[in-house]
Design a protein around this motif. Structure first.
Motif, PDB file in Angstrom:
ATOM      1  N   THR A   1       0.843  -1.194   0.000  1.00  0.00           N
ATOM      2  CA  THR A   1       0.000   0.000   0.000  1.00  0.00           C
ATOM      3  C   THR A   1       0.877   1.242   0.000  1.00  0.00           C
TER       4      THR A   1
ATOM      5  N   GLY B   1      -0.715   4.155   0.870  1.00  0.00           N
ATOM      6  CA  GLY B   1      -1.615   5.037   1.607  1.00  0.00           C
ATOM      7  C   GLY B   1      -3.001   4.427   1.635  1.00  0.00           C
ATOM      8  N   ALA B   2      -3.885   5.033   2.389  1.00  0.00           N
ATOM      9  CA  ALA B   2      -5.248   4.502   2.534  1.00  0.00           C
ATOM     10  C   ALA B   2      -5.921   4.390   1.174  1.00  0.00           C
TER      11      ALA B   2
ATOM     12  N   THR C   1      -7.169   1.134  -6.567  1.00  0.00           N
ATOM     13  CA  THR C   1      -7.611   2.125  -5.582  1.00  0.00           C
ATOM     14  C   THR C   1      -8.984   1.706  -5.067  1.00  0.00           C
TER      15      THR C   1
ATOM     16  N   SER D   1     -11.028   7.974  -0.459  1.00  0.00           N
ATOM     17  CA  SER D   1     -10.103   6.840  -0.394  1.00  0.00           C
ATOM     18  C   SER D   1     -10.302   6.120   0.923  1.00  0.00           C
TER      19      SER D   1
END
Length: 146
Positions: A69, A71-72, A126, A134
């Motif tokens: 990942t 990021g979120a 995503t 997100s």
């Protein structure tokens, strides 16, 4: 549906499947002949899979696949062949769905995919919540290559 209509429809579908153009109401071709996709041939496609949790960890799927990942809701998944060499999946099709990594069903949301620009063996995924923000979500990814 009337029997004659069904017969006409069946004949039209058979003609299209055979690659013929179909005449329209004024006698002109309304559709070009269909071309078989290379993916249509049985046994030709190579399929890679990955189940990834919300933290970006690879849970299961194709041998040697990895994920992470950034990021979120921002993920990358990479695929390799049986010799652990990178497999170019940039020309393949990607299908992803939100899903759990064990049992039960996932909460509603949205998932998108794209080729990983910096690595031909990667897919960018995503995930979003229903409001479009997100969101760290687990997902299932399938990559089919001609």
């Amino acid at each position: 549906m009337h029997t004659l209509t069904r017969l006409a429809l069946s004949a039209t579908l058979a003609a299209l499947a055979a690659g013929a153009a179909v005449a329209g109401p004024n006698g002109t071709d309304t559709a070009p002949a269909l071309q078989a996709s290379p993916m249509a041939a049985p046994g030709k496609a190579k399929v890679f899979t990955a189940v990834v949790d919300g933290s970006g960890a690879f849970v299961r799927g194709s041998a040697g696949a990895t994920s992470g990942t950034l990021g979120a809701g921002l993920y990358e998944v990479f695929f390799v062949d049986k010799n652990l060499l990178p497999v170019d999946v940039s020309g393949c099709s990607y299908v992803a769905t939100l899903g759990t990594t064990s049992f039960g069903t996932a909460a509603p949301g949205v998932v998108t995919t794209a080729s990983r620009v910096t690595a031909a063996n990667g897919v960018w995924v995503t995930t979003y919540d229903m409001a479009g923000a997100s969101s760290a979500r687990s997902f299932h990814l399938e990559v089919a290559c001609p």
